[in-house]
Design an enzyme around this catalytic site. Structure first.
Site, mmCIF file in Angstrom:
data_model
loop_
_atom_site.group_PDB
_atom_site.id
_atom_site.type_symbol
_atom_site.label_atom_id
_atom_site.label_comp_id
_atom_site.label_asym_id
_atom_site.label_seq_id
_atom_site.Cartn_x
_atom_site.Cartn_y
_atom_site.Cartn_z
ATOM 1 N N LYS A 1 0.824 -1.193 0.000
ATOM 2 C CA LYS A 1 0.000 0.000 0.000
ATOM 3 C C LYS A 1 0.868 1.256 0.000
ATOM 4 O O LYS A 1 0.394 2.355 -0.288
ATOM 5 C CB LYS A 1 -0.872 0.028 1.270
ATOM 6 C CG LYS A 1 -1.743 -1.193 1.460
ATOM 7 C CD LYS A 1 -2.439 -1.149 2.823
ATOM 8 C CE LYS A 1 -2.991 -2.480 3.207
ATOM 9 N NZ LYS A 1 -3.393 -2.510 4.639
ATOM 10 N N GLY A 2 2.131 1.101 0.335
ATOM 11 C CA GLY A 2 2.996 2.256 0.615
ATOM 12 C C GLY A 2 3.129 3.272 -0.505
ATOM 13 O O GLY A 2 3.317 4.453 -0.244
ATOM 14 N N ASP B 1 14.389 -0.207 0.368
ATOM 15 C CA ASP B 1 15.228 -0.452 1.541
ATOM 16 C C ASP B 1 16.284 -1.494 1.174
ATOM 17 O O ASP B 1 17.310 -1.168 0.577
ATOM 18 C CB ASP B 1 14.290 -0.913 2.665
ATOM 19 C CG ASP B 1 14.959 -1.103 4.000
ATOM 20 O OD1 ASP B 1 15.761 -2.025 4.139
ATOM 21 O OD2 ASP B 1 14.670 -0.326 4.930
HETATM 22 P P1 IMP Z 1 12.760 -3.747 0.705
HETATM 23 O O1 IMP Z 1 12.257 -4.989 0.064
HETATM 24 O O2 IMP Z 1 13.636 -4.065 1.896
HETATM 25 O O3 IMP Z 1 13.440 -2.792 -0.238
HETATM 26 O O4 IMP Z 1 11.547 -3.024 1.365
HETATM 27 C C1 IMP Z 1 10.649 -2.322 0.693
HETATM 28 C C2 IMP Z 1 9.336 -2.305 1.438
HETATM 29 O O5 IMP Z 1 9.512 -2.303 2.863
HETATM 30 C C3 IMP Z 1 8.609 -1.039 1.091
HETATM 31 O O6 IMP Z 1 7.669 -1.294 0.086
HETATM 32 C C4 IMP Z 1 7.961 -0.661 2.405
HETATM 33 O O7 IMP Z 1 6.684 -1.234 2.465
HETATM 34 C C5 IMP Z 1 8.771 -1.294 3.492
HETATM 35 N N1 IMP Z 1 9.690 -0.347 4.140
HETATM 36 C C6 IMP Z 1 11.039 -0.338 4.072
HETATM 37 N N2 IMP Z 1 11.550 0.664 4.787
HETATM 38 C C7 IMP Z 1 10.498 1.330 5.305
HETATM 39 C C8 IMP Z 1 10.385 2.491 6.133
HETATM 40 O O8 IMP Z 1 11.350 3.144 6.551
HETATM 41 N N3 IMP Z 1 9.119 2.856 6.458
HETATM 42 C C9 IMP Z 1 8.020 2.191 6.041
HETATM 43 N N4 IMP Z 1 8.081 1.110 5.262
HETATM 44 C C10 IMP Z 1 9.317 0.673 4.896
#
Ligand code: IMP
Ligand code: MG
Length: 183
Positions: free
Chosen positions: A50-51, A110
């Site tokens: 949803k972000g 992230d």
């Molecule tokens: P990744 O797969 O580790 O790159 O994470 C991406 C997903 O993690 C994003 O779509 C967010 O939903 C969540 N996420 C990562 N870091 C944050 C943050 O600082 N705040 C909120 N959601 C995060």
């Protein structure tokens, strides 16, 4: 007279990192950049729910091309603030993407695991081109390299909320982005 009970849970504070105005102005710039790069195409903006919902819609409004929208959702975090490292598709796109010029819209990248998983999926379905746009790029947290074509801002490893981003489903509707500070 009843005595006031001490708070059981102290509320975490949200320290503003980017104001609503800063976000609006940066997203407008990004929309113009996308339009310049994708002139002559009808791009499909895919939001990672949803972000990325707010970012996708604002970016689409800032892009002076005919843009289509679609949505998918993956899960990798559960309710915590650190990645489990395991990505699953939990909601798929509504339509086919073969031959389409796709802009994957994320709120924050992230570890890169989610975007990497989604790019592999979209590539396997024959997208004509794939670009990644993210409002925030947590560069120091990367576990896997992913190509980011448009980033609003590069930020550090702090957990951020607001403008679609949540902590356990809270704070998504804040109009600004802030750092969640544990108290
Ligand atoms: P990744 O797969 O580790 O790159 O994470 C991406 C997903 O993690 C994003 O779509 C967010 O939903 C969540 N996420 C990562 N870091 C944050 C943050 O600082 N705040 C909120 N959601 C995060
Ligand atoms: Mg989340």
């Amino acid at each position: 007279m009843t005595e006031r009970q001490p708070a059981v849970h102290a509320e975490p504070a949200v320290r503003t990192l980017f104001t609503a105005q800063q976000i609006a102005s940066r997203v407008r710039e990004m929309g113009l950049e996308v339009a310049r790069d994708m002139a002559g195409t009808r791009p499909l903006f895919v939001a990672v729910l949803k972000g990325a919902c707010m970012f996708q819609c604002d970016l689409a409004r800032a892009t002076p091309l005919e843009v289509e929208l679609d949505f998918l959702s993956v899960s990798s975090y559960g309710s915590g603030t650190t990645s489990t490292g395991h990505v699953r598709l939990i909601m798929d796109l509504r339509g086919p993407i073969a031959g389409r010029h796709v802009v994957l819209c994320e709120g924050v990248v992230d570890s890169g695991l989610s975007v990497s998983f989604i790019l592999d999926l979209l590539r396997s379905r024959g997208a004509a081109s794939l670009r990644v746009a993210t409002l925030l790029d947590k560069v120091p947290c990367r576990k896997i390299q992913v190509p980011i074509d448009y980033a609003g801002w590069k930020i550090g490893p702090d957990f951020v909320v607001g403008y679609g981003l949540d902590a356990d489903e809270r704070y998504r509707n804040l109009p600004f982005v802030g750092i969640l500070e544990e108290v």
